[in-house]
Scaffold this active site. Structure first.
Site, mmCIF file in Angstrom:
data_model
loop_
_atom_site.group_PDB
_atom_site.id
_atom_site.type_symbol
_atom_site.label_atom_id
_atom_site.label_comp_id
_atom_site.label_asym_id
_atom_site.label_seq_id
_atom_site.Cartn_x
_atom_site.Cartn_y
_atom_site.Cartn_z
ATOM 1 N N THR A 117 0.378 -1.346 0.203
ATOM 2 C CA THR A 117 0.126 -0.123 -0.403
ATOM 3 C C THR A 117 0.828 1.334 0.011
ATOM 4 O OG1 THR A 117 -1.466 -0.801 1.292
ATOM 5 C CG2 THR A 117 -2.178 0.646 1.271
ATOM 6 N N LYS A 142 -4.453 4.397 -1.912
ATOM 7 C CA LYS A 142 -5.366 5.133 -1.113
ATOM 8 C C LYS A 142 -5.787 6.513 -1.694
ATOM 9 C CE LYS A 142 -5.411 2.094 2.725
ATOM 10 N NZ LYS A 142 -6.867 1.847 2.620
ATOM 11 N N ASP A 167 -7.660 1.657 -3.112
ATOM 12 C CA ASP A 167 -8.859 1.882 -2.621
ATOM 13 C C ASP A 167 -9.303 3.117 -2.016
ATOM 14 O OD1 ASP A 167 -10.136 1.818 0.285
ATOM 15 O OD2 ASP A 167 -8.931 0.868 1.726
ATOM 16 N N ASP A 216 -15.737 -2.950 1.507
ATOM 17 C CA ASP A 216 -15.170 -3.153 2.699
ATOM 18 C C ASP A 216 -16.176 -2.384 3.763
ATOM 19 O OD1 ASP A 216 -12.818 -3.153 4.431
ATOM 20 O OD2 ASP A 216 -11.582 -2.074 3.488
ATOM 21 N N LYS A 238 -11.602 -8.952 5.840
ATOM 22 C CA LYS A 238 -10.410 -8.776 7.661
ATOM 23 C C LYS A 238 -10.901 -9.507 9.088
ATOM 24 C CE LYS A 238 -9.968 -3.912 5.340
ATOM 25 N NZ LYS A 238 -9.813 -2.822 5.481
ATOM 26 N N CYS A 266 -5.942 -6.130 5.868
ATOM 27 C CA CYS A 266 -5.838 -5.980 7.155
ATOM 28 C C CYS A 266 -5.843 -4.550 7.441
ATOM 29 C CB CYS A 266 -4.612 -6.662 7.133
ATOM 30 S SG CYS A 266 -3.410 -5.810 6.119
ATOM 31 N N ASP A 290 -0.152 -6.028 3.784
ATOM 32 C CA ASP A 290 1.535 -5.798 4.385
ATOM 33 C C ASP A 290 1.157 -5.365 5.368
ATOM 34 O OD1 ASP A 290 -0.709 -3.529 3.557
ATOM 35 O OD2 ASP A 290 0.657 -2.659 2.154
#
Length: 319
Positions: A117, A142, A167, A216, A238, A266, A290
């Site tokens: 990320t 992101k 994301d 998500d 998650k 995560c 990650d």
């Protein structure tokens, strides 16, 4: 059996920013479950987005006095239940002298390629981040601001050949997403995660989805699945949302049975938090474990990350 919770802090390698804010450290809760000479561990990351704090989650953990079978009814899906569930799996493995995947009658986990990320930043800074990490097999970006295209274009300049997923962290409107989607495809983006706010995502069923869209914040446990129909193509599972490995595995099975692709994600935590998710991540469309790669310090016996991906944990770490 005795359950205890402690707070641990891990410094990040650099400031990590998403559309909701920045952090310089990962604050986690570590649960230990002891039965005689055997001790199991689990980790969770309380998340303010879900009205969790370190104190409220610690109180939930300290207030649990039941058995493993009682856990789903005693605590809601979330961080507290996750840490206890994972600690109990670790404890069960140590008591049996077996690995958790053996207890689950699953094959030993193989390495899985994980996304890396890139933190939200200025276009120039994100281009530099991308160039430094262009060797990685998958980058996760992101976004979720009004100025996302310059950032994405900068990342693509920094890593011209690396696959990219995005994301948006609930940061777009339906109009913004519809406008951006063709440009995302042109820049080689493979998937977009949570473009609209949870609870305001009905429009995803009414607009074209030229890219796979992953839920998500809109997907926590199996109870979330009916509300995703027609709006999403993929779910991000998650452990901290699902409430542990037990529910996460059940959610994976149920989601795949309904035709959803699966991503395993995560929070920003240590190798102890990621370890159970390596079992969950087997054979999924995308793995995003990650968290330890973003840390300046980690647990003893950390997970191994190499060109093959993230490996299963050692018995000394978990499971």
């Amino acid at each position: 059996m005795k359950i205890e919770v402690t707070r641990d802090v891990f410094k990040l390698a650099q400031v990590f920013t998403i559309s909701r804010g920045s952090r310089t450290q990962a604050e986690v809760l570590t649960v230990t479950a002891q039965d005689g000479d055997h001790v199991g561990r689990g980790e969770c990351v309380p998340y303010a987005r879900y009205s969790e704090t370190m104190s409220t989650v610690a109180n939930q953990i300290n207030g649990f006095a039941g058995t493993w079978d009682d856990l789903p009814d005693a605590l809601p899906a979330g961080a507290a239940r996750n840490a206890i569930d994972c600690a109990l799996w670790d404890l069960a493995a140590k008591k049996a002298g077996k690995r958790v995947w053996d207890l689950l009658d699953l094959p030993a986990p193989k390495p899985e390629i994980t996304a890396f990320t890139l933190s939200l930043d200025t276009p120039d800074a994100m281009q530099a981040q991308a160039a430094q990490n262009a060797f990685r097999p998958l980058l996760k970006i992101k976004l979720g601001t009004p100025d996302d295209m310059p950032r994405l274009e900068a990342v693509r300049r920094g890593a011209p050949d690396t696959p990219i997923i995005i994301d948006a962290n609930e940061g777009w409107t339906a109009e913004v997403y519809a406008d951006l989607a063709p440009h995302l495809i042109g820049l080689g983006v493979q998937m977009v995660e949570q473009p609209l706010p949870a609870g305001q995502d009905d429009l995803l069923a009414e607009i074209a989805r030229p890219l796979p869209v992953c839920a998500d914040e809109s997907c926590h446990d199996r109870a979330s699945l009916p509300g995703l129909k027609g709006k999403y193509d993929m779910v991000n599972i998650k452990l901290d949302k699902a409430g542990g490995l037990t529910e996460a595995l059940a959610l994976k099975t149920a989601a795949q049975a309904e035709g959803y692709a699966v991503m395993v994600g995560c929070m920003v935590g240590s190798s102890l938090a990621m370890a159970p998710a390596t079992i969950l991540a087997q054979g999924v469309a995308y793995t995003d474990l990650d968290g330890p790669l973003l840390l300046a310090e980690d647990r003893e016996e950390p997970l191994i990350f190499d060109a093959a991906g993230v490996h299963a944990p050692s018995a000394a770490l978990w499971g």
